[in-house]
Design a protein around this motif. Sequence first.
Motif, PDB file in Angstrom:
ATOM      1  N   LEU A 140       0.881  -1.240   0.085  1.00 35.62           N
ATOM      2  CA  LEU A 140      -0.013   0.165  -0.007  1.00 35.62           C
ATOM      3  C   LEU A 140       0.876   1.464   0.019  1.00 35.62           C
ATOM      4  O   LEU A 140       0.675   2.382  -0.779  1.00 35.62           O
TER       5      LEU A 140
ATOM      6  N   LEU B 148       3.421   1.789  -1.324  1.00 38.73           N
ATOM      7  CA  LEU B 148       3.938   1.902  -2.970  1.00 38.73           C
ATOM      8  C   LEU B 148       3.115   2.877  -3.719  1.00 38.73           C
ATOM      9  O   LEU B 148       3.356   3.411  -4.710  1.00 38.73           O
ATOM     10  N   LEU B 149       1.648   2.425  -3.413  1.00 42.11           N
ATOM     11  CA  LEU B 149       0.568   3.153  -3.989  1.00 42.11           C
ATOM     12  C   LEU B 149       0.616   4.517  -3.612  1.00 42.11           C
ATOM     13  O   LEU B 149      -0.293   5.381  -4.447  1.00 42.11           O
ATOM     14  N   ASP B 150       0.960   5.200  -2.797  1.00 45.71           N
ATOM     15  CA  ASP B 150       0.996   6.573  -2.231  1.00 45.71           C
ATOM     16  C   ASP B 150       2.266   7.333  -2.349  1.00 45.71           C
ATOM     17  O   ASP B 150       2.793   7.645  -1.082  1.00 45.71           O
TER      18      ASP B 150
ATOM     19  N   ILE C   5      -1.716  -4.485  -7.580  1.00 44.82           N
ATOM     20  CA  ILE C   5      -0.614  -3.642  -7.752  1.00 44.82           C
ATOM     21  C   ILE C   5       0.088  -3.727  -8.839  1.00 44.82           C
ATOM     22  O   ILE C   5       0.531  -2.769  -9.570  1.00 44.82           O
TER      23      ILE C   5
ATOM     24  N   LEU D 147      -1.627  -2.381 -11.913  1.00 42.40           N
ATOM     25  CA  LEU D 147      -1.299  -0.906 -11.883  1.00 42.40           C
ATOM     26  C   LEU D 147       0.072  -0.420 -12.419  1.00 42.40           C
ATOM     27  O   LEU D 147       0.104   0.514 -13.118  1.00 42.40           O
ATOM     28  N   PHE D 148       0.959  -1.155 -11.945  1.00 43.56           N
ATOM     29  CA  PHE D 148       2.359  -0.886 -12.313  1.00 43.56           C
ATOM     30  C   PHE D 148       2.307  -0.899 -14.008  1.00 43.56           C
ATOM     31  O   PHE D 148       3.001  -0.137 -14.655  1.00 43.56           O
TER      32      PHE D 148
ATOM     33  N   LEU E  77      -2.002   6.523 -11.739  1.00 48.91           N
ATOM     34  CA  LEU E  77      -3.325   6.704 -11.108  1.00 48.91           C
ATOM     35  C   LEU E  77      -3.282   7.464  -9.732  1.00 48.91           C
ATOM     36  O   LEU E  77      -2.384   7.121  -8.991  1.00 48.91           O
TER      37      LEU E  77
ATOM     38  N   ASP F 296      -3.706   8.082  -5.724  1.00 48.56           N
ATOM     39  CA  ASP F 296      -4.151   7.176  -4.878  1.00 48.56           C
ATOM     40  C   ASP F 296      -5.485   7.135  -4.563  1.00 48.56           C
ATOM     41  O   ASP F 296      -6.102   6.080  -4.023  1.00 48.56           O
TER      42      ASP F 296
ATOM     43  N   LEU G 168      -7.359   4.579  -6.148  1.00 53.08           N
ATOM     44  CA  LEU G 168      -7.091   2.939  -6.098  1.00 53.08           C
ATOM     45  C   LEU G 168      -7.927   2.416  -5.003  1.00 53.08           C
ATOM     46  O   LEU G 168      -7.570   1.918  -4.130  1.00 53.08           O
TER      47      LEU G 168
END
Lengths: 387, 83
Positions: free
Chosen positions: A377, A379-381, B38, B41-42, B52, B54, B57
Amino acid sequence: MTTTAPNFAEPADAVAAVVAEHAGQTDADAAFPVRALDEMRATGLLGLLVPAEHGGLGGSVADVLAVSTRLGREDMSAAMIFAMHCQQVAAVVRHAGDRLRGELLPAIAQGKLYLASVTTEAGKGGHLLTARAELRDDDGELVVDRFAPIVTGGAHADGFLVTMLGPNATSPNQVSLVYAAREQLEVTASGEWQPLGMRASHSGALRLRGRVPGHQVVGEHGGFHDIVTRTFGPLAHLGWSACWLGTASGALSRVLGVLRDPSARGSLDLGSELLLTRLARVRRRLAVVHALLWRTEAVVAGADDLSRPRVRLLLNELKTTAAEECHAAVDELVEAVGLRHGYLRGSPTGLERALRDLRSAALNYSNDRLYLADGRLALLDPEVRFA
Amino acid sequence: MDERFTALLTRFLPARGDRELTHDTPLRDLGLDSMQSIELLFAIEDEFGVSLPDDDLTDTTFATAGNLWRAVSAATETQVGAA
Protein backbone atom coordinates in the motif's frame (compact mmCIF):
# COMPACT_ATOMS: atom_id res chain seq x y z
CA MET A 1 -13.70 13.13 21.39
CA THR A 2 -14.53 10.92 24.33
CA THR A 3 -13.31 7.55 25.34
CA THR A 4 -16.07 6.83 27.80
CA ALA A 5 -19.64 6.04 26.96
CA PRO A 6 -21.77 7.45 29.75
CA ASN A 7 -24.84 5.66 28.37
CA PHE A 8 -23.26 2.26 28.65
CA ALA A 9 -20.83 2.71 31.53
CA GLU A 10 -23.25 1.05 33.93
CA PRO A 11 -23.77 -2.23 32.03
CA ALA A 12 -20.06 -2.24 31.12
CA ASP A 13 -19.12 -1.93 34.80
CA ALA A 14 -21.58 -4.68 35.70
CA VAL A 15 -20.05 -7.07 33.16
CA ALA A 16 -16.52 -5.99 34.11
CA ALA A 17 -17.22 -6.87 37.75
CA VAL A 18 -18.28 -10.40 36.81
CA VAL A 19 -15.32 -10.71 34.44
CA ALA A 20 -12.92 -9.64 37.18
CA GLU A 21 -14.40 -12.09 39.66
CA HIS A 22 -13.93 -15.13 37.43
CA ALA A 23 -10.96 -14.23 35.23
CA GLY A 24 -8.37 -15.98 37.39
CA GLN A 25 -10.32 -19.22 37.34
CA THR A 26 -11.24 -19.19 33.63
CA ASP A 27 -7.58 -18.52 32.85
CA ALA A 28 -6.39 -21.34 35.08
CA ASP A 29 -8.94 -23.76 33.61
CA ALA A 30 -8.68 -22.50 29.99
CA ALA A 31 -12.46 -22.28 30.25
CA PHE A 32 -14.89 -19.98 28.48
CA PRO A 33 -16.18 -17.15 30.75
CA VAL A 34 -19.77 -18.40 30.85
CA ARG A 35 -20.77 -16.13 33.74
CA ALA A 36 -19.41 -13.06 31.95
CA LEU A 37 -21.31 -14.00 28.81
CA ASP A 38 -24.47 -14.45 30.92
CA GLU A 39 -23.99 -10.92 32.23
CA MET A 40 -23.47 -9.58 28.70
CA ARG A 41 -26.77 -11.22 27.78
CA ALA A 42 -28.58 -9.89 30.86
CA THR A 43 -27.32 -6.31 30.56
CA GLY A 44 -28.23 -6.05 26.87
CA LEU A 45 -24.61 -5.44 25.90
CA LEU A 46 -24.71 -8.31 23.40
CA GLY A 47 -27.16 -6.10 21.53
CA LEU A 48 -25.10 -2.92 21.89
CA LEU A 49 -24.94 -2.45 18.11
CA VAL A 50 -28.51 -3.56 17.41
CA PRO A 51 -30.64 -0.56 16.36
CA ALA A 52 -33.33 0.50 18.82
CA GLU A 53 -36.14 -0.43 16.40
CA HIS A 54 -35.06 -4.05 16.77
CA GLY A 55 -34.93 -3.73 20.55
CA GLY A 56 -31.19 -3.15 20.86
CA LEU A 57 -29.20 -0.48 22.68
CA GLY A 58 -28.53 1.39 19.42
CA GLY A 59 -24.88 1.99 20.28
CA SER A 60 -22.12 3.11 17.93
CA VAL A 61 -18.73 1.69 17.04
CA ALA A 62 -17.25 4.20 19.49
CA ASP A 63 -19.43 2.68 22.21
CA VAL A 64 -18.17 -0.81 21.33
CA LEU A 65 -14.59 0.44 21.67
CA ALA A 66 -15.24 2.09 25.02
CA VAL A 67 -16.89 -1.05 26.43
CA SER A 68 -14.16 -3.29 24.98
CA THR A 69 -11.46 -1.19 26.64
CA ARG A 70 -13.36 -1.32 29.92
CA LEU A 71 -13.65 -5.12 29.81
CA GLY A 72 -10.06 -5.45 28.58
CA ARG A 73 -8.84 -3.84 31.79
CA GLU A 74 -10.11 -6.89 33.66
CA ASP A 75 -9.56 -9.66 31.15
CA MET A 76 -8.47 -9.67 27.54
CA SER A 77 -10.25 -12.94 26.69
CA ALA A 78 -13.66 -11.67 27.80
CA ALA A 79 -13.09 -8.33 26.07
CA MET A 80 -12.15 -10.03 22.80
CA ILE A 81 -15.19 -12.30 23.02
CA PHE A 82 -17.37 -9.19 23.31
CA ALA A 83 -15.58 -7.19 20.59
CA MET A 84 -15.65 -10.04 18.10
CA HIS A 85 -19.33 -10.69 18.76
CA CYS A 86 -19.99 -6.99 18.04
CA GLN A 87 -18.03 -7.34 14.79
CA GLN A 88 -20.40 -10.14 13.74
CA VAL A 89 -23.44 -8.11 14.77
CA ALA A 90 -22.22 -5.15 12.70
CA ALA A 91 -22.01 -7.43 9.66
CA VAL A 92 -25.61 -8.55 10.19
CA VAL A 93 -26.87 -5.00 10.81
CA ARG A 94 -25.18 -3.55 7.74
CA HIS A 95 -25.10 -6.39 5.21
CA ALA A 96 -27.84 -8.97 5.92
CA GLY A 97 -31.11 -8.88 4.01
CA ASP A 98 -34.29 -7.64 5.71
CA ARG A 99 -35.59 -11.14 6.41
CA LEU A 100 -32.40 -12.31 8.12
CA ARG A 101 -32.07 -9.02 10.02
CA GLY A 102 -35.64 -9.46 11.24
CA GLU A 103 -34.86 -12.97 12.44
CA LEU A 104 -31.53 -12.26 14.14
CA LEU A 105 -31.46 -8.72 15.48
CA PRO A 106 -34.30 -8.99 18.05
CA ALA A 107 -32.78 -12.23 19.36
CA ILE A 108 -29.35 -10.59 19.66
CA ALA A 109 -30.92 -7.62 21.45
CA GLN A 110 -32.61 -9.97 23.91
CA GLY A 111 -29.29 -11.57 24.71
CA LYS A 112 -30.32 -14.91 23.20
CA LEU A 113 -27.84 -14.95 20.35
CA TYR A 114 -24.09 -14.90 20.92
CA LEU A 115 -22.38 -14.99 17.52
CA ALA A 116 -19.03 -16.58 16.76
CA SER A 117 -16.92 -16.01 13.69
CA VAL A 118 -15.75 -18.90 11.51
CA THR A 119 -13.16 -17.48 9.12
CA THR A 120 -10.11 -19.63 9.77
CA GLU A 121 -9.49 -22.62 7.56
CA ALA A 122 -6.68 -25.15 7.32
CA GLY A 123 -4.36 -24.74 4.38
CA LYS A 124 -5.04 -21.13 3.46
CA GLY A 125 -2.28 -19.61 5.58
CA GLY A 126 -4.49 -17.21 7.50
CA HIS A 127 -5.77 -15.47 4.37
CA LEU A 128 -9.09 -13.94 5.35
CA LEU A 129 -10.20 -13.18 1.81
CA THR A 130 -9.97 -16.64 0.32
CA ALA A 131 -11.74 -19.89 1.08
CA ARG A 132 -11.36 -23.53 0.15
CA ALA A 133 -14.51 -25.31 1.34
CA GLU A 134 -17.32 -24.54 -1.08
CA LEU A 135 -20.87 -23.68 -0.14
CA ARG A 136 -23.23 -25.85 -2.17
CA ASP A 137 -26.59 -24.59 -3.38
CA ASP A 138 -29.05 -27.48 -3.18
CA ASP A 139 -32.45 -26.42 -4.47
CA GLY A 140 -32.40 -23.08 -2.64
CA GLU A 141 -30.78 -24.43 0.49
CA LEU A 142 -27.13 -23.87 1.30
CA VAL A 143 -25.10 -26.88 2.35
CA VAL A 144 -22.40 -26.08 4.90
CA ASP A 145 -19.55 -28.50 5.52
CA ARG A 146 -16.57 -26.79 7.00
CA PHE A 147 -13.63 -27.36 9.36
CA ALA A 148 -12.14 -24.40 11.19
CA PRO A 149 -8.99 -24.72 13.32
CA ILE A 150 -9.73 -21.69 15.52
CA VAL A 151 -13.21 -20.53 16.53
CA THR A 152 -13.32 -18.20 19.53
CA GLY A 153 -16.21 -19.21 21.77
CA GLY A 154 -17.29 -21.85 19.28
CA ALA A 155 -18.46 -24.27 21.94
CA HIS A 156 -20.75 -21.63 23.47
CA ALA A 157 -21.99 -19.66 20.46
CA ASP A 158 -25.69 -19.74 19.61
CA GLY A 159 -24.95 -19.00 15.97
CA PHE A 160 -22.06 -18.66 13.55
CA LEU A 161 -21.08 -16.41 10.68
CA VAL A 162 -19.13 -18.68 8.38
CA THR A 163 -16.98 -17.86 5.37
CA MET A 164 -17.02 -20.35 2.51
CA LEU A 165 -16.28 -20.29 -1.17
CA GLY A 166 -19.47 -19.07 -2.85
CA PRO A 167 -21.59 -21.49 -4.90
CA ASN A 168 -20.22 -21.77 -8.45
CA ALA A 169 -17.19 -19.66 -7.60
CA THR A 170 -14.58 -19.39 -10.33
CA SER A 171 -11.78 -18.03 -8.14
CA PRO A 172 -10.81 -18.47 -4.46
CA ASN A 173 -11.59 -14.74 -3.94
CA GLN A 174 -15.34 -15.27 -4.34
CA VAL A 175 -16.07 -15.85 -0.68
CA SER A 176 -19.59 -15.83 0.78
CA LEU A 177 -20.54 -15.11 4.39
CA VAL A 178 -23.40 -17.24 5.65
CA TYR A 179 -25.26 -17.36 8.96
CA ALA A 180 -25.97 -20.71 10.59
CA ALA A 181 -27.75 -21.22 13.89
CA ARG A 182 -26.32 -23.85 16.20
CA GLU A 183 -29.48 -25.94 15.84
CA GLN A 184 -29.10 -25.94 12.05
CA LEU A 185 -25.69 -27.55 12.37
CA GLU A 186 -23.99 -30.62 13.58
CA VAL A 187 -21.12 -29.07 15.53
CA THR A 188 -18.16 -31.26 16.43
CA ALA A 189 -15.36 -29.89 18.56
CA SER A 190 -11.96 -31.43 18.13
CA GLY A 191 -8.58 -31.15 19.73
CA GLU A 192 -7.58 -29.61 23.02
CA TRP A 193 -7.40 -25.90 23.94
CA GLN A 194 -4.26 -25.33 26.02
CA PRO A 195 -2.70 -22.05 24.85
CA LEU A 196 -0.11 -19.75 26.43
CA GLY A 197 -2.60 -16.90 26.86
CA MET A 198 -6.12 -15.89 25.88
CA ARG A 199 -7.02 -19.09 27.65
CA ALA A 200 -10.59 -18.06 28.48
CA SER A 201 -11.33 -17.28 24.82
CA HIS A 202 -11.66 -21.02 24.32
CA SER A 203 -10.81 -20.88 20.62
CA GLY A 204 -10.74 -24.54 19.71
CA ALA A 205 -11.26 -26.32 16.41
CA LEU A 206 -14.74 -27.03 15.07
CA ARG A 207 -16.31 -29.03 12.31
CA LEU A 208 -19.62 -27.58 11.11
CA ARG A 209 -22.06 -29.49 8.93
CA GLY A 210 -25.64 -28.65 8.06
CA ARG A 211 -28.13 -26.99 5.73
CA VAL A 212 -29.50 -23.45 5.95
CA PRO A 213 -32.13 -21.57 3.90
CA GLY A 214 -30.79 -19.48 1.03
CA HIS A 215 -31.68 -16.14 2.63
CA GLN A 216 -29.11 -16.74 5.37
CA VAL A 217 -26.30 -15.52 3.15
CA VAL A 218 -25.04 -12.18 4.52
CA GLY A 219 -24.46 -9.75 1.65
CA GLU A 220 -24.15 -11.11 -1.87
CA HIS A 221 -22.69 -14.49 -2.74
CA GLY A 222 -18.99 -13.97 -3.35
CA GLY A 223 -19.28 -10.54 -1.73
CA PHE A 224 -17.37 -11.12 1.51
CA HIS A 225 -14.55 -8.90 0.24
CA ASP A 226 -16.87 -5.91 0.41
CA ILE A 227 -18.02 -6.82 3.94
CA VAL A 228 -14.38 -7.05 5.04
CA THR A 229 -13.53 -3.65 3.58
CA ARG A 230 -16.54 -1.86 4.97
CA THR A 231 -17.20 -3.65 8.25
CA PHE A 232 -15.22 -6.75 9.27
CA GLY A 233 -11.74 -5.30 8.80
CA PRO A 234 -12.33 -1.92 10.46
CA LEU A 235 -14.32 -3.44 13.33
CA ALA A 236 -11.69 -6.13 13.89
CA HIS A 237 -8.74 -3.78 14.04
CA LEU A 238 -10.55 -1.13 16.05
CA GLY A 239 -12.12 -3.67 18.43
CA TRP A 240 -8.99 -5.71 19.06
CA SER A 241 -6.91 -2.58 19.60
CA ALA A 242 -9.45 -1.30 22.11
CA CYS A 243 -9.24 -4.60 24.04
CA TRP A 244 -5.43 -4.56 24.04
CA LEU A 245 -5.33 -0.93 25.15
CA GLY A 246 -7.69 -1.86 27.98
CA THR A 247 -5.53 -4.78 29.09
CA ALA A 248 -2.33 -2.73 29.12
CA SER A 249 -4.10 0.21 30.81
CA GLY A 250 -5.51 -2.08 33.48
CA ALA A 251 -2.03 -3.49 34.05
CA LEU A 252 -0.50 -0.03 34.48
CA SER A 253 -3.34 1.01 36.74
CA ARG A 254 -2.86 -1.98 39.03
CA VAL A 255 0.91 -1.42 39.14
CA LEU A 256 0.35 2.20 40.12
CA GLY A 257 -2.08 0.98 42.76
CA VAL A 258 0.59 -1.24 44.27
CA LEU A 259 3.21 1.52 44.07
CA ARG A 260 0.90 4.04 45.79
CA ASP A 261 -0.49 1.63 48.38
CA PRO A 262 -0.18 3.48 51.72
CA SER A 263 0.66 0.25 53.54
CA ALA A 264 3.75 -0.12 51.35
CA ARG A 265 4.82 3.50 51.82
CA GLY A 266 8.51 3.68 52.51
CA SER A 267 9.24 0.16 51.31
CA LEU A 268 9.25 1.22 47.66
CA ASP A 269 11.52 3.91 46.30
CA LEU A 270 9.16 6.07 44.26
CA GLY A 271 12.03 8.48 43.64
CA SER A 272 13.92 5.84 41.65
CA GLU A 273 14.76 7.44 38.35
CA LEU A 274 14.77 4.06 36.64
CA LEU A 275 11.25 3.31 37.90
CA LEU A 276 9.94 6.76 36.96
CA THR A 277 11.46 6.54 33.50
CA ARG A 278 9.91 3.13 32.95
CA LEU A 279 6.50 4.34 34.08
CA ALA A 280 6.79 7.28 31.69
CA ARG A 281 7.69 5.03 28.79
CA VAL A 282 4.77 2.69 29.51
CA ARG A 283 2.39 5.61 29.75
CA ARG A 284 3.72 7.02 26.46
CA ARG A 285 3.16 3.72 24.67
CA LEU A 286 -0.46 3.68 25.82
CA ALA A 287 -1.00 7.32 24.87
CA VAL A 288 0.15 6.58 21.32
CA VAL A 289 -2.22 3.63 21.02
CA HIS A 290 -5.07 5.64 22.53
CA ALA A 291 -4.54 8.53 20.12
CA LEU A 292 -4.26 6.22 17.12
CA LEU A 293 -7.34 4.22 18.17
CA TRP A 294 -9.60 7.27 18.42
CA ARG A 295 -8.14 8.97 15.38
CA THR A 296 -8.82 5.80 13.37
CA GLU A 297 -12.35 5.57 14.77
CA ALA A 298 -13.02 9.14 13.61
CA VAL A 299 -11.56 8.48 10.14
CA VAL A 300 -13.63 5.31 9.73
CA ALA A 301 -16.79 7.08 10.92
CA GLY A 302 -16.28 9.88 8.42
CA ALA A 303 -14.75 8.13 5.40
CA ASP A 304 -16.82 7.75 2.25
CA ASP A 305 -14.64 4.91 0.95
CA LEU A 306 -12.69 2.70 3.33
CA SER A 307 -10.84 0.99 0.48
CA ARG A 308 -8.54 3.97 -0.19
CA PRO A 309 -4.91 3.00 0.39
CA ARG A 310 -4.30 5.60 3.10
CA VAL A 311 -7.37 4.48 5.07
CA ARG A 312 -6.38 0.83 4.77
CA LEU A 313 -2.89 1.77 5.93
CA LEU A 314 -4.23 3.61 8.96
CA LEU A 315 -6.39 0.65 10.00
CA ASN A 316 -3.50 -1.78 9.64
CA GLU A 317 -1.10 0.55 11.41
CA LEU A 318 -3.50 0.83 14.32
CA LYS A 319 -3.57 -2.95 14.66
CA THR A 320 0.19 -3.50 14.38
CA THR A 321 0.98 -0.55 16.66
CA ALA A 322 -1.56 -1.54 19.32
CA ALA A 323 -0.37 -5.17 19.27
CA GLU A 324 3.29 -4.28 19.69
CA GLU A 325 3.01 -1.29 22.01
CA CYS A 326 0.50 -2.82 24.43
CA HIS A 327 2.60 -5.97 24.74
CA ALA A 328 5.79 -3.91 25.11
CA ALA A 329 4.12 -1.73 27.76
CA VAL A 330 3.24 -4.72 29.95
CA ASP A 331 6.65 -6.31 29.36
CA GLU A 332 8.25 -3.06 30.53
CA LEU A 333 6.01 -3.05 33.61
CA VAL A 334 7.36 -6.50 34.46
CA GLU A 335 10.88 -5.05 34.33
CA ALA A 336 9.76 -2.09 36.42
CA VAL A 337 8.33 -4.05 39.32
CA GLY A 338 10.48 -7.19 39.18
CA LEU A 339 9.88 -10.83 40.00
CA ARG A 340 7.38 -10.65 42.82
CA HIS A 341 4.87 -8.28 41.27
CA GLY A 342 5.83 -8.83 37.67
CA TYR A 343 6.23 -12.55 37.29
CA LEU A 344 4.16 -14.35 39.90
CA ARG A 345 0.63 -15.45 39.17
CA GLY A 346 -0.76 -14.33 42.53
CA SER A 347 0.35 -10.69 42.31
CA PRO A 348 -2.42 -8.07 42.46
CA THR A 349 -0.82 -6.43 39.41
CA GLY A 350 -2.00 -9.31 37.20
CA LEU A 351 0.97 -8.67 34.89
CA GLU A 352 1.68 -12.35 34.34
CA ARG A 353 -1.72 -13.01 32.70
CA ALA A 354 -1.79 -9.68 30.86
CA LEU A 355 1.60 -10.40 29.31
CA ARG A 356 0.61 -13.92 28.22
CA ASP A 357 -2.67 -12.64 26.78
CA LEU A 358 -1.06 -9.73 24.93
CA ARG A 359 1.53 -12.03 23.38
CA SER A 360 -1.29 -13.18 21.07
CA ALA A 361 -1.95 -9.68 19.73
CA ALA A 362 0.73 -9.69 17.05
CA LEU A 363 -0.29 -13.22 16.00
CA ASN A 364 -4.04 -12.63 15.87
CA TYR A 365 -4.21 -11.84 12.16
CA SER A 366 -0.45 -11.77 11.94
CA ASN A 367 1.43 -8.47 12.03
CA ASP A 368 3.87 -10.00 9.53
CA ARG A 369 1.06 -10.35 7.01
CA LEU A 370 -0.14 -6.79 7.65
CA TYR A 371 3.35 -5.37 7.21
CA LEU A 372 3.53 -7.03 3.80
CA ALA A 373 0.18 -5.52 2.86
CA ASP A 374 1.25 -2.13 4.18
CA GLY A 375 4.46 -2.23 2.20
CA ARG A 376 2.43 -2.75 -0.97
CA LEU A 377 0.00 0.00 0.00
CA ALA A 378 2.89 2.37 0.72
CA LEU A 379 4.02 1.92 -2.88
CA LEU A 380 0.62 3.15 -4.06
CA ASP A 381 0.96 6.51 -2.34
CA PRO A 382 4.27 8.05 -3.45
CA GLU A 383 3.19 11.45 -2.16
CA VAL A 384 2.80 10.00 1.35
CA ARG A 385 -0.55 11.38 2.40
CA PHE A 386 -2.25 10.55 5.68
CA ALA A 387 -5.86 9.76 6.39
CA MET B 1 -11.69 -0.24 -23.83
CA ASP B 2 -8.83 -0.39 -26.27
CA GLU B 3 -7.10 -3.57 -27.25
CA ARG B 4 -3.86 -2.64 -25.55
CA PHE B 5 -5.74 -2.36 -22.25
CA THR B 6 -7.67 -5.63 -22.51
CA ALA B 7 -4.56 -7.53 -23.59
CA LEU B 8 -2.68 -6.20 -20.59
CA LEU B 9 -5.56 -6.81 -18.20
CA THR B 10 -5.94 -10.41 -19.36
CA ARG B 11 -2.46 -11.23 -18.09
CA PHE B 12 -3.64 -10.54 -14.53
CA LEU B 13 -6.82 -12.63 -14.63
CA PRO B 14 -5.79 -16.25 -14.03
CA ALA B 15 -9.42 -17.46 -13.76
CA ARG B 16 -10.66 -15.81 -16.96
CA GLY B 17 -10.70 -18.99 -19.02
CA ASP B 18 -12.15 -18.21 -22.44
CA ARG B 19 -14.64 -15.59 -21.23
CA GLU B 20 -14.76 -12.33 -23.11
CA LEU B 21 -13.77 -9.12 -21.31
CA THR B 22 -16.57 -6.56 -21.20
CA HIS B 23 -17.07 -3.35 -19.25
CA ASP B 24 -19.01 -5.27 -16.59
CA THR B 25 -16.54 -8.11 -16.20
CA PRO B 26 -15.97 -8.51 -12.41
CA LEU B 27 -12.22 -8.64 -12.07
CA ARG B 28 -12.08 -10.26 -8.65
CA ASP B 29 -14.18 -13.19 -9.83
CA LEU B 30 -11.61 -13.75 -12.57
CA GLY B 31 -8.84 -14.03 -10.02
CA LEU B 32 -7.53 -10.48 -9.55
CA ASP B 33 -6.37 -10.24 -5.92
CA SER B 34 -4.85 -7.31 -4.06
CA MET B 35 -1.24 -8.20 -4.86
CA GLN B 36 -2.04 -8.61 -8.54
CA SER B 37 -3.96 -5.33 -8.49
CA ILE B 38 -0.74 -3.57 -7.60
CA GLU B 39 1.27 -5.31 -10.30
CA LEU B 40 -1.52 -4.55 -12.77
CA LEU B 41 -1.40 -0.91 -11.74
CA PHE B 42 2.33 -0.71 -12.36
CA ALA B 43 1.91 -2.43 -15.73
CA ILE B 44 -0.77 0.11 -16.69
CA GLU B 45 1.50 2.95 -15.67
CA ASP B 46 4.34 1.56 -17.79
CA GLU B 47 2.14 0.82 -20.79
CA PHE B 48 0.11 4.04 -20.82
CA GLY B 49 2.64 6.41 -19.28
CA VAL B 50 0.16 7.64 -16.68
CA SER B 51 -0.06 7.30 -12.92
CA LEU B 52 -3.36 6.80 -11.16
CA PRO B 53 -3.81 9.04 -8.10
CA ASP B 54 -4.10 7.10 -4.85
CA ASP B 55 -7.65 8.43 -4.43
CA ASP B 56 -8.60 6.33 -7.45
CA LEU B 57 -7.10 3.12 -6.12
CA THR B 58 -10.30 1.93 -4.45
CA ASP B 59 -12.19 -1.34 -4.57
CA THR B 60 -14.68 0.28 -6.94
CA THR B 61 -11.97 1.15 -9.46
CA PHE B 62 -10.71 -2.42 -9.48
CA ALA B 63 -14.20 -3.98 -9.36
CA THR B 64 -14.81 -4.17 -13.13
CA ALA B 65 -12.82 -3.83 -16.33
CA GLY B 66 -14.96 -0.82 -17.28
CA ASN B 67 -14.32 1.03 -14.02
CA LEU B 68 -10.59 0.52 -14.33
CA TRP B 69 -10.62 1.60 -17.98
CA ARG B 70 -12.49 4.79 -17.03
CA ALA B 71 -9.87 5.61 -14.40
CA VAL B 72 -7.05 4.98 -16.87
CA SER B 73 -8.78 7.09 -19.53
CA ALA B 74 -9.39 9.95 -17.11
CA ALA B 75 -5.77 9.89 -15.96
CA THR B 76 -4.59 9.80 -19.58
CA GLU B 77 -6.66 12.83 -20.47
CA THR B 78 -5.61 14.98 -17.53
CA GLN B 79 -1.96 13.96 -17.56
CA VAL B 80 -1.54 14.23 -21.33
CA GLY B 81 -3.42 17.55 -21.22
CA ALA B 82 -1.12 18.80 -18.52
CA ALA B 83 2.04 17.70 -20.29
